[in-house]
Design an enzyme around this catalytic site. Structure first.
Site, PDB file in Angstrom:
ATOM      1  N   ASP A 183       0.125  -7.665   1.405  1.00 55.54           N
ATOM      2  CA  ASP A 183       0.538  -6.276   1.607  1.00 55.54           C
ATOM      3  C   ASP A 183       2.053  -6.136   1.650  1.00 55.54           C
ATOM      4  OD1 ASP A 183       0.161  -3.554   1.868  1.00 55.54           O
ATOM      5  OD2 ASP A 183       0.033  -3.612   4.066  1.00 55.54           O
TER       6      ASP A 183
ATOM      7  N   SER B  93       4.852   2.520   7.874  1.00 54.28           N
ATOM      8  CA  SER B  93       4.515   1.347   7.061  1.00 54.28           C
ATOM      9  C   SER B  93       5.690   0.922   6.190  1.00 54.28           C
ATOM     10  CB  SER B  93       3.317   1.655   6.172  1.00 54.28           C
ATOM     11  OG  SER B  93       2.156   1.838   6.943  1.00 54.28           O
TER      12      SER B  93
ATOM     13  N   HIS C 135       0.822  -1.224   0.000  1.00 49.18           N
ATOM     14  CA  HIS C 135       0.000   0.000   0.000  1.00 49.18           C
ATOM     15  C   HIS C 135       0.856   1.274   0.000  1.00 49.18           C
ATOM     16  CE1 HIS C 135       0.442  -0.260   4.528  1.00 49.18           C
ATOM     17  NE2 HIS C 135       0.470   1.072   4.398  1.00 49.18           N
TER      18      HIS C 135
END
Length: 457
Positions: free
Chosen positions: A233, A312, A200
């Protein structure tokens, strides 16, 4: 002038009288004065006579002091001298012109002690009432304070060593796409310039975008997408210039224990090379994450190390500096996408064992496979198991005998409460493996073995 001396048994009047005051009674025996302040055996010239004074002829009444005449009227009253001391020193005779030193010394000593104590009390009282500015100050050499406590105990914090070892391998990403611009983190995976991050994070640049990577030495270099897996992910990019970079050391997430110390490193809110620490709060935590329009199902490590937007893709490491997870998601108290999100002490990381399996595929083929059973399940939150909504024709689920309406309660003995937990549990295996489901059907329990299929994504 004649004097009258009282005979035996006759009263003796006190030579000292006060106006209107009573006369003192006689306290001595025959021939003794009523009081004598001198020590016994200290009689000398100047002693009081043993007879009362005669009546005065100077016109003064009896209300004044009346003493007999004698040499003692020539000098002030004082204590008698010790025996053997007189005029001219020891053994002298006649009227003394010296003050005896021993009684005086004793009195001075007592007065000095009392005065000193009283003075000290007075000074202390004044000092207590005085303002700090009015008190005298004493110049002293300051004593350096002992070093304060540091994280991890009395010695150097282990987090310091972890940061020193891992920070050179952590990078910051700026991703620009046609419709979005995001920032994130990553870490050097090998000596071939590959960097691991979240899908993402680089998703906006998947079709037509640009990725800029900031290295720990201050350089900024471009990067290209090697492969990505929305299902896990995860993504791999390759740096245009990776000279001088060291790959991160990798651990094993299967050995992670709840309560062990961990360190999260990344670029939260664009703040490069931020280090936070905490513990592993839980393992095997089913979590959904991912980007726009894509959902990832993660059997995650949970940590209370601070993780915020921008973290992230960054590494979660143990105190040996080994990567045990990839930071991917956080729980927030926000109820809508428009609300500000941030760390509340509940962060999630993809276990490194899953990362290694997926990254290997991405580097080799540019894509990753994940296991499936070929059935649609309800993702509604329940507590009694995962309900099968539809079984696809020719799928592993159909071949195993699963039917619509079946409720799966366990996978290889592990309890599942809903559809999300079932998907996460299945994706912890690899395509082609056989798993056993505990199934409820029309009030009956059954066990079914399913050979997992595969799908790319």
């Amino acid at each position: 002038m004649s004097e009258h001396f009282p005979g035996p048994g006759e009263p003796y009047d006190d030579p000292v009288r006060r106006p209107g005051g009573p006369q003192h009674p006689a306290v001595g025996g025959p021939g003794e004065p009523p009081w004598d302040w001198r020590p016994a055996g200290s009689a000398q010239q100047g002693d009081f006579p043993s007879s009362p004074p005669a009546d005065r002829t100077d016109g003064r009444g009896d209300d004044t002091l009346s003493f007999p005449p004698g040499p003692w009227q020539q000098q002030p009253l004082r204590p008698p001298m010790p025996p053997g001391y007189g005029p001219g020193g020891p053994g002298g005779a006649g009227p003394s012109s010296r003050v005896p030193w021993l009684p005086v010394a004793l009195m001075c000593l007592l007065l000095g002690l009392g005065g000193g104590a009283g003075g000290a009390l007075l000074v202390a009282a004044i000092d207590d009432d005085a303002s700090p500015a009015s008190r005298p100050t004493t110049s002293t050499t300051p004593t350096p304070a002992a070093p304060g406590p540091v994280a991890g105990g009395q010695v150097r914090s282990p987090v310091v060593a972890v940061a020193d070892a891992v920070l050179p391998s952590v990078v910051s990403l700026q991703v620009r796409g046609p419709d979005a611009q995001v920032s994130g983190s990553g870490f050097v995976y090998d000596d071939g310039g590959h960097v691991v991050t979240n899908n993402h994070v680089i998703e906006p640049a998947a079709d037509d975008g640009e990725i800029t990577v900031s290295l720990s030495d201050g350089r900024e270099v471009g990067a290209q997408i090697v492969g990505r897996s929305p299902s896990y992910d995860l993504a791999v990019i390759k740096l245009d210039d990776f000279s001088g970079l060291e790959p991160s050391a990798l651990g094993m997430s299967a050995e992670v224990q709840v309560g062990q110390s961990v360190v999260a490193i990344g670029s939260p809110l664009g703040l490069n090379a931020t280090v936070t620490s905490g513990i592993i709060s839980a393992t095997d935590r089913p979590v959904t994450a991912g980007g726009k329009g894509e959902t990832s199902y993660i059997n995650a490590l949970q940590t209370d190390a601070a993780i915020n937007p921008g973290n992230s893709g960054g590494p979660l490491v143990d105190l040996q500096g080994r990567v045990i997870g990839v930071n991917s998601a956080i729980a927030t108290v926000g109820q809508s996408a428009s609300e500000q999100s941030g760390n509340i002490g509940v962060g999630f990381s993809i276990p490194i064992d899953q990362v290694v399996s997926t990254v290997k595929q991405l580097i080799e083929t540019g894509q990753a496979e994940y296991p499936v059973i070929g059935a649609q399940v309800s993702v509604a939150t329940t507590s009694d198991g995962a309900r099968i909504l539809e079984v696809e024709a020719g799928s592993p689920a159909e071949e195993a005998g699963l039917e619509n309406g079946d409720v799966i309660t366990k996978v290889n003995g592990e309890v599942v409460h809903d559809g999300v937990e079932l998907i996460v549990e299945i994706r912890s295996f690899s395509p082609g493996e056989t798993v056993t489901f505990d199934v409820k059907r029309s009030g009956q329990n059954d066990n079914l073995d399913v050979v997992l299929g595969k799908q790319v994504g």
